[in-house]
Design a protein around this motif. Structure first.
Motif, PDB file in Angstrom:
ATOM      1  N   ALA A  63       0.871  -1.114   0.078  1.00 27.14           N
ATOM      2  CA  ALA A  63       0.148   0.181  -0.015  1.00 27.14           C
ATOM      3  C   ALA A  63       0.614   1.271   0.086  1.00 27.14           C
ATOM      4  O   ALA A  63       0.217   2.481  -0.425  1.00 27.14           O
ATOM      5  N   SER A  64       2.335   0.962   0.305  1.00 26.29           N
ATOM      6  CA  SER A  64       3.059   2.301   0.322  1.00 26.29           C
ATOM      7  C   SER A  64       4.238   2.533  -0.443  1.00 26.29           C
ATOM      8  O   SER A  64       5.403   2.789  -0.501  1.00 26.29           O
ATOM      9  N   LYS A  65       3.803   1.691  -1.773  1.00 27.23           N
ATOM     10  CA  LYS A  65       4.994   1.964  -2.748  1.00 27.23           C
ATOM     11  C   LYS A  65       5.103   3.239  -3.019  1.00 27.23           C
ATOM     12  O   LYS A  65       4.435   4.064  -3.598  1.00 27.23           O
ATOM     13  N   PRO A  66       6.488   3.714  -3.083  1.00 27.29           N
ATOM     14  CA  PRO A  66       6.790   5.100  -3.486  1.00 27.29           C
ATOM     15  C   PRO A  66       6.724   5.261  -4.968  1.00 27.29           C
ATOM     16  O   PRO A  66       7.003   4.433  -5.629  1.00 27.29           O
ATOM     17  N   ALA A  67       6.484   6.402  -5.456  1.00 25.65           N
ATOM     18  CA  ALA A  67       6.386   6.795  -6.739  1.00 25.65           C
ATOM     19  C   ALA A  67       7.612   6.562  -7.725  1.00 25.65           C
ATOM     20  O   ALA A  67       7.663   6.401  -8.886  1.00 25.65           O
ATOM     21  N   ASN A  68       8.939   6.528  -6.917  1.00 28.34           N
ATOM     22  CA  ASN A  68      10.093   6.374  -7.724  1.00 28.34           C
ATOM     23  C   ASN A  68      10.495   5.068  -7.860  1.00 28.34           C
ATOM     24  O   ASN A  68      11.642   4.773  -8.090  1.00 28.34           O
TER      25      ASN A  68
ATOM     26  N   LEU B 217      19.304  10.247 -10.184  1.00 29.85           N
ATOM     27  CA  LEU B 217      17.924  10.477 -10.690  1.00 29.85           C
ATOM     28  C   LEU B 217      16.920  10.071  -9.885  1.00 29.85           C
ATOM     29  O   LEU B 217      15.819  10.331  -9.742  1.00 29.85           O
ATOM     30  N   ASP B 218      17.409   9.667  -8.585  1.00 28.50           N
ATOM     31  CA  ASP B 218      16.666   9.392  -7.287  1.00 28.50           C
ATOM     32  C   ASP B 218      15.599   8.377  -7.739  1.00 28.50           C
ATOM     33  O   ASP B 218      14.238   8.636  -7.425  1.00 28.50           O
ATOM     34  N   GLU B 219      15.854   7.219  -8.144  1.00 28.35           N
ATOM     35  CA  GLU B 219      14.771   6.252  -8.558  1.00 28.35           C
ATOM     36  C   GLU B 219      15.349   4.796  -8.799  1.00 28.35           C
ATOM     37  O   GLU B 219      16.878   4.601  -8.762  1.00 28.35           O
ATOM     38  N   GLY B 220      14.564   3.856  -8.458  1.00 32.21           N
ATOM     39  CA  GLY B 220      15.029   2.535  -8.269  1.00 32.21           C
ATOM     40  C   GLY B 220      14.044   1.835  -9.126  1.00 32.21           C
ATOM     41  O   GLY B 220      13.289   1.857  -9.425  1.00 32.21           O
ATOM     42  N   TYR B 221      14.963   0.409  -9.544  1.00 29.70           N
ATOM     43  CA  TYR B 221      14.355  -0.430 -10.521  1.00 29.70           C
ATOM     44  C   TYR B 221      14.471  -1.979 -10.216  1.00 29.70           C
ATOM     45  O   TYR B 221      15.432  -2.176  -9.527  1.00 29.70           O
ATOM     46  N   TYR B 222      13.428  -2.764 -10.304  1.00 30.68           N
ATOM     47  CA  TYR B 222      13.567  -4.067 -10.293  1.00 30.68           C
ATOM     48  C   TYR B 222      12.969  -4.751 -11.370  1.00 30.68           C
ATOM     49  O   TYR B 222      11.916  -4.582 -12.049  1.00 30.68           O
TER      50      TYR B 222
ATOM     51  N   GLY C  70       9.574  -6.749  -5.472  1.00 27.94           N
ATOM     52  CA  GLY C  70      10.074  -5.749  -6.277  1.00 27.94           C
ATOM     53  C   GLY C  70      10.187  -4.285  -5.553  1.00 27.94           C
ATOM     54  O   GLY C  70      11.408  -3.804  -5.282  1.00 27.94           O
ATOM     55  N   ILE C  71       9.432  -4.082  -4.324  1.00 26.77           N
ATOM     56  CA  ILE C  71       9.641  -3.021  -3.528  1.00 26.77           C
ATOM     57  C   ILE C  71      10.539  -3.466  -2.451  1.00 26.77           C
ATOM     58  O   ILE C  71      11.456  -2.504  -2.062  1.00 26.77           O
ATOM     59  N   TYR C  72      10.698  -4.602  -2.097  1.00 24.07           N
ATOM     60  CA  TYR C  72      11.403  -5.068  -1.012  1.00 24.07           C
ATOM     61  C   TYR C  72      12.873  -4.893  -1.684  1.00 24.07           C
ATOM     62  O   TYR C  72      13.515  -4.295  -0.940  1.00 24.07           O
ATOM     63  N   ALA C  73      13.225  -5.229  -2.907  1.00 21.53           N
ATOM     64  CA  ALA C  73      14.463  -5.255  -3.426  1.00 21.53           C
ATOM     65  C   ALA C  73      15.007  -3.850  -3.765  1.00 21.53           C
ATOM     66  O   ALA C  73      16.250  -3.637  -3.610  1.00 21.53           O
TER      67      ALA C  73
END
Length: 614
Positions: free
Chosen positions: A114-119, A186-191, A323-326
């Motif tokens: 429920a709290s996945k960040p936008a980036n 870029l302040d973003e993460g990817y899975y 993905g959020i955890y990673a």
């Protein structure tokens, strides 16, 4: 006669109360309350028994649940009626613990989703891979423009935090299922997921629910396309990568199994933390983030892997959840890496700032790739030479053991004195029990003598009572109980064993009077005979030279020779490729030296099924 019209009478009054029904309800309530009180008493009885620390903690939680009167998550104590046993209580306590853990995990899963960040970006369409690669390139370009010399000491032009999720932690068998990266400017993460599996309904995976499980209909990427997209970046030594790997160097091993080698791995945040503070309670990423996160902008709860997935692979779990955890992992990894880098810049002192970073950059930053190369290459072993050494050292070890008995005059008198010292409590217990046996025997003899005297005085020696008393008196005298003292107490130990820690401790601390310095090596411990403590003693105590000789030969044989040869009942550590493979760890010893541990994940006899008789 006139017709009679039947009349329908409606009884609209409420029925009289059923007194018996009310009594049954009251009785059931009383029985339920009595059963609850009995359950609480049973739990209290078990709490007075001998329990391990973990068992006691669980049972106390169960006691609190029963004492509160709440029934929602309270497991049943009784299985089929009867007395509630200790096993019943521990079983129920374990069930309560598991249920609470499952409930807490479900809450964490719901909160995370429920709290996945936008980036945080989870890529599940192969068509989106080129856009991801372009973002990765943009991060590198921006770092070269905005941080032109920031990573120069590490020999790279940019730096990102990276991580792989896998089917397990075995560096040779398990495979990756997803890749994550944090792009700091870029302040973003990817899975990038590519190996999740649907395990719903399979035995052992009953814990999976619709919210947390991966489903075969869920979209994920194609493994080959992901590897083709990320390997050009990961193999470039000019662009740096940070991982939280430590001794296993897991991520670098994973890449090799996927067909390429990671280059530019210039930061291991686990090893870097060991350089900054070798006395950390834990060097795991989550404990370090929980401890230091406030210093580098990580607030709020930090969930560990077990908090989210338990002690299992993330492969069967929901891609969004993993993905959020990673991505949080690589975000934590980046913030920790950046903070460590800045801390090393000013360490070790104001007079000599940057020396620690210089040391790390010149030595430690080169170790991850080197260690993995060494581990996977392995070492060839001269088995014939080792066999010759075994034949040479075994008789020397036997002689050294015999010399110990001669040097310390270990004989029957020594063994008896040792037994009385190390088993003093057992001896005292035997003396007390023997005294009671003697008292009972004396009282019983007196009783039989009284019967005999009475029968003889009355001239009734022909009675069975008389003959039974005579026979019983003879039996009691035949017991011939030894005196209740230390001299007559039986021996608990009949021979000295050089491999027995209690025997060795008696020889060192009691017989030889060596000053106990265990506390210098193991806080809160005493009278240790552990190898690291003994090595220090051997260097300082001349009296221990005979023992030191035995220890030297034993270490050569049991640590280096026999495990290689697979002799003396040991399995050979030589792998199926004919080489020895070890995992290396910088600072793996208390003195900061390099250490290595043998690989033990796969059975080395795996190819025997293919052997044929000649």
């Amino acid at each position: 006669m006139s017709a009679i019209t039947p009349k329908l009478t409606l009884n609209l009054r409420p029925p009289a109360p059923d007194d018996r029904a009310a009594e049954r309800v009251a009785d059931a309530t009383k029985r339920k309350k009595a059963a609850q009180e009995t359950d609480v008493e049973a739990i209290d009885r078990v709490l007075r028994m001998s329990l391990t620390d973990k068992q006691r903690e669980m049972v106390e939680e169960l006691r609190q649940a029963y004492g509160s009167g709440e029934t929602g998550n309270r497991p049943a104590l009784r299985t089929a009626g009867g007395t509630i046993s200790k096993d019943d209580v521990i079983r129920a306590a374990d069930a309560l613990l598991r249920q609470r853990q499952a409930d807490a995990r479900a809450d964490r899963v719901a909160e995370t989703l429920a709290s996945k960040p936008a980036n945080f970006h989870i890529v599940t369409d192969d068509a989106e891979l080129p856009a991801f690669v372009e973002r990765l390139r943009e991060e590198c370009r921006r770092q070269m423009r905005e941080w032109p010399d920031r990573w120069a000491m590490l020999g790279v032009k940019s730096l990102t935090a990276n991580d792989f999720e896998g089917t397990g932690i075995d560096t040779y068998i398990d495979v990756s299922i997803g890749y994550s990266v944090w792009l700091p400017l870029l302040d973003e993460g990817y899975y990038l997921p590519y190996g999740h599996v649907d395990m719903r309904g399979a035995e052992g995976f009953e814990f999976l629910d619709d919210m947390s499980a991966y489903k075969a209909t869920d979209r994920q990427l194609t493994r080959s396309k992901v590897l083709a997209a990320i390997s050009p970046y990961l193999t470039q030594s000019a662009h740096g990568k940070s991982f939280h790997m430590g001794s296993a160097r897991y991520d670098l091993h994973v890449a090799i199994k996927d067909g390429y080698e990671i280059r530019g791995c210039v930061w291991d945040s686990l090893d870097a933390m060991n350089s900054l503070n070798e006395h950390e309670e834990s060097f795991g990423l989550k404990p370090l983030t929980a401890k230091y996160g406030r210093l580098f902008g990580i607030d709020g709860p930090v969930f560990t892997f077990e908090d989210m997935f338990g002690n299992r692979s993330p492969a069967p779990f929901n891609i969004e959840l993993v993905g959020i955890y990673a991505i949080k992992d690589v975000l934590y990894g980046w913030r920790l890496t950046e903070w460590q880098f800045e801390q090393m810049k000013i360490a070790p002192s104001a007079e000599k700032p940057g020396k620690l970073l210089e040391c790390y950059a010149q030595i430690d930053s080169k170790l991850p790739e080197t260690d993995v190369f060494l581990a996977r290459s392995g070492f060839c072993v001269d088995l014939d030479g080792l066999a010759a050494l075994e034949n040479e050292f075994e008789p020397l070890l036997e002689k050294a053991r015999a010399d110990v008995f001669e040097a310390y005059e270990i004989d029957d008198a020594f063994v008896r004195k040792m037994d009385r010292t190390i088993n003093a409590a057992k001896v005292a217990d035997w003396i007390e029990k023997q005294r009671k046996r003697i008292d009972r025997n004396t009282e019983a003899q007196a009783k039989q003598l009284a019967i005999i005297s009475e029968c003889e005085a009355q001239g009734k020696t022909n009675l069975k009572k008389y003959t039974s008393a005579v026979d019983r008196l003879a039996q009691l005298k035949a017991e011939n109980l030894a005196p209740a003292d230390e001299d007559h107490a039986p021996l608990n130990v009949t021979e000295f064993s050089i491999t027995n820690g209690n025997h060795l401790a008696y020889l060192i601390y009691d017989h030889l009077g060596i000053r106990d310095r265990t506390g210098q090596f193991k806080r809160g411990k005493t009278r240790s005979t552990a190898a690291d403590v003994m090595e220090a003693y051997y260097e300082e105590e001349e009296a221990l030279k005979p023992l030191a000789t035995v220890a030297a030969y034993e270490k050569l044989l049991t640590t280096y020779i026999q495990p290689m040869l697979g002799s003396a009942g040991k399995s050979s550590i030589i792998e199926v490729d004919g080489r020895v493979h070890s995992e290396f760890k910088a600072g793996g010893t208390a003195t900061g030296r390099y250490s290595s541990t043998g690989y033990s994940g796969r059975p080395i006899d795996i190819l025997r099924e293919f052997e044929t008789e000649e």
